[in-house]
Design an enzyme around this catalytic site. Structure first.
Site, mmCIF file in Angstrom:
data_model
loop_
_atom_site.group_PDB
_atom_site.id
_atom_site.type_symbol
_atom_site.label_atom_id
_atom_site.label_comp_id
_atom_site.label_asym_id
_atom_site.label_seq_id
_atom_site.Cartn_x
_atom_site.Cartn_y
_atom_site.Cartn_z
ATOM 1 N N TYR A 144 0.881 -1.129 -0.054
ATOM 2 C CA TYR A 144 0.200 -0.123 0.094
ATOM 3 C C TYR A 144 0.874 1.252 -0.148
ATOM 4 C CZ TYR A 144 -3.416 3.570 1.637
ATOM 5 O OH TYR A 144 -4.256 4.491 1.841
ATOM 6 N N ASP A 239 9.407 3.033 -0.585
ATOM 7 C CA ASP A 239 8.299 3.706 0.248
ATOM 8 C C ASP A 239 8.624 3.318 1.702
ATOM 9 O OD1 ASP A 239 6.136 4.369 1.720
ATOM 10 O OD2 ASP A 239 4.837 3.733 0.330
ATOM 11 N N LYS A 267 4.525 8.930 9.181
ATOM 12 C CA LYS A 267 4.461 8.368 10.366
ATOM 13 C C LYS A 267 5.394 9.046 11.300
ATOM 14 C CE LYS A 267 1.898 4.719 8.296
ATOM 15 N NZ LYS A 267 0.687 4.350 8.779
HETATM 16 N N1 PLP Z 1 2.759 4.427 2.250
HETATM 17 C C1 PLP Z 1 2.812 3.297 3.242
HETATM 18 C C2 PLP Z 1 3.828 2.186 3.177
HETATM 19 C C3 PLP Z 1 1.944 3.236 4.286
HETATM 20 O O1 PLP Z 1 1.715 2.183 5.072
HETATM 21 C C4 PLP Z 1 0.819 4.317 4.137
HETATM 22 C C5 PLP Z 1 -0.091 4.423 5.178
HETATM 23 O O2 PLP Z 1 -0.317 3.421 6.017
HETATM 24 C C6 PLP Z 1 1.150 5.555 3.162
HETATM 25 C C7 PLP Z 1 2.022 5.321 2.305
HETATM 26 C C8 PLP Z 1 0.168 6.432 2.967
HETATM 27 O O3 PLP Z 1 0.347 7.321 4.242
HETATM 28 P P1 PLP Z 1 -0.905 8.174 4.754
HETATM 29 O O4 PLP Z 1 -1.802 7.286 5.489
HETATM 30 O O5 PLP Z 1 -0.139 9.353 5.737
HETATM 31 O O6 PLP Z 1 -1.355 9.103 3.629
#
Ligand code: PLP
Length: 421
Positions: A144, A239, A267
């Protein structure tokens, strides 16, 4: 006066928010039951409106790593707020946090703060497409990357394939350039490059996957992605929104010794407040406006309160030995859970996160993760909740530890898991 209850608040919330929540997983849809409405957090614990104390393994979905209400973070936030914390103009706080990030992640030669992980990945992909002049991206099933249209793609039939929209409201055109491969399958990615190498701008990957539960990269996987992207002139995007300051100081790229071209963060670097960042190779980041032609902006990006919270967290994480402590406790918890759930479940762990999978062995990809017994997970979730332990309300999410999850909390969690057997 009516006393607030979780059920009463959920009922009211359902009249206001879709499904009663402001992010879908919070609704307990995968496990059933009523979400807890939390009024206070301290250390490893949350308290709900009914006064129940919960040992928390959600930790704001990994954003909180020092524990709830950690004094250095609270003080930093109070001070920043007290100073009037203006957003929308530059402030020295941005440099403090950026300096700490760069100290941990030397690959981040230039970076830009945004307000969420979604924005970070969306922007990194825009940079990669601009720099290469190519449209396609490769992502992995089960990873994700936020809810931007091109990334809401699932694999169609076949091993590695064109992405299909994974959400209503995403036109097929939006995922037309998204290629989806199985996680840990470097050969599938090699195939994609052999057939479409001229079109692929970037490979985007969670270097430890955490959104199908924690799935560890097999030893050859990340090195192969590095080699293929180099060979075909594509951009490798890690990511690290979850893994960033969670699996090591310096994230998965430090843990596994692979340097990506661009990194996305979120985060932990916001200390529990809304944040994201993307950065990496200077030549790529110099594509971004106002220096280059890639437009990307944010009203509240680099907000001084968020920057202060994030810097307070990273300063603590920079202390020698912090990650050894986190790793040791998470490993002990993983070992205890393996023992307690022997024959029923398996456990995958990396740094301060883990997942208990209700299948015989930890999965290597999304297809294997989907073979889990989700009903067994839901029963386990509720048995733990009845014992005051709040797990992520889905089989396919990670459990997050904080520095406040000490030996006592680990032991209590294992003991509760033993009782569920
Ligand atoms: N990338 C990863 C690996 C994530 O786990 C998340 C959210 O859980 C995101 C991107 C998206 O982040 P946000 O919820 O702050 O938009």
């Amino acid at each position: 006066m009516r006393t607030a209850t979780n059920a009463g608040l959920f009922e009211r919330a359902r009249q206001i928010f879709p499904g009663g929540v402001n992010s879908p997983v919070r609704a307990f849809g995968a496990v059933g039951g009523t979400p807890r409405f939390v009024v206070r957090g301290e250390g490893a614990y949350l308290w709900d409106v009914e006064g129940a104390r919960l040992l928390d393994y959600i930790a704001s979905w990994g954003a909180v790593i020092l524990g709830h209400g950690a004094p250095p973070v609270v003080e930093a936030v109070q001070q920043a707020v007290g100073q009037g914390a203006a957003a929308g103009v530059p402030s020295p706080a941005e440099l403090d946090l950026a300096g700490l990030i760069q100290a941990a992640l030397p690959s981040v030669e230039r970076l830009r703060f945004v307000s969420s992980g979604t924005e970070a990945v969306m922007s990194a992909i825009r940079v990669a497409r601009a720099a290469t002049g190519r449209p396609a991206i490769v992502k992995f099933a089960g990873c994700y990357h936020g809810h931007a249209d091109p990334l809401l793609a699932r694999s169609g039939s076949g091993v590695a394939t064109l992405g299909l929209p994974d959400s209503a409201g995403v036109p097929a055109e939006a995922t037309r350039h998204t290629l989806v491969a199985p996680y840990n399958d470097a050969e599938a990615v090699a195939d994609l490059f052999r057939t479409a190498g001229d079109h692929i701008a970037a490979v985007v990957v969670e270097p430890v996957a955490a959104n199908m539960g924690v799935v560890l990269p097999q030893p050859d996987f990340l090195p192969a992605l590095r080699e293929l992207t180099w060979r075909y002139g594509a951009v490798l995007i890690f990511d690290e929104v979850i893994t960033g300051f969670r699996v090591a100081w310096g994230g998965a790229q430090r843990r596994y010794g692979i340097t990506p071209d661009l990194t996305c963060l979120g985060k932990v670097i916001g200390g529990g407040l809304p944040v994201g960042a993307y950065g990496g190779r200077r030549d790529l980041m110099e594509q971004v406006a106002p220096l280059g032609p890639v437009y990307q902006a944010g009203t509240l990006a680099g907000h001084p309160v968020v920057m202060a919270a994030g810097a307070a967290v990273l300063r603590r994480l920079a202390d020698p030995g912090v990650y050894d402590v986190l790793e040791a406790r998470a490993s002990r918890l993983a070992a205890g859970l393996r023992r307690a759930l022997d024959g029923r479940a398996s456990v995958a762990q990396a740094g301060a996160m883990l997942t208990v999978f209700f299948r015989p062995a930890p999965p290597l990809d999304d297809a294997q993760a989907r073979q889990c017994d989700t009903r067994a997970y839901a029963a386990f979730f509720h048995a733990m909740l009845a014992r005051g332990i709040l797990l992520p309300p889905s089989q396919f999410e990670a459990w997050f530890l904080t520095l406040a999850h000490a030996d006592e909390e680990v032991a209590a969690t294992v003991a509760a898991a033993e009782e569920t057997a």
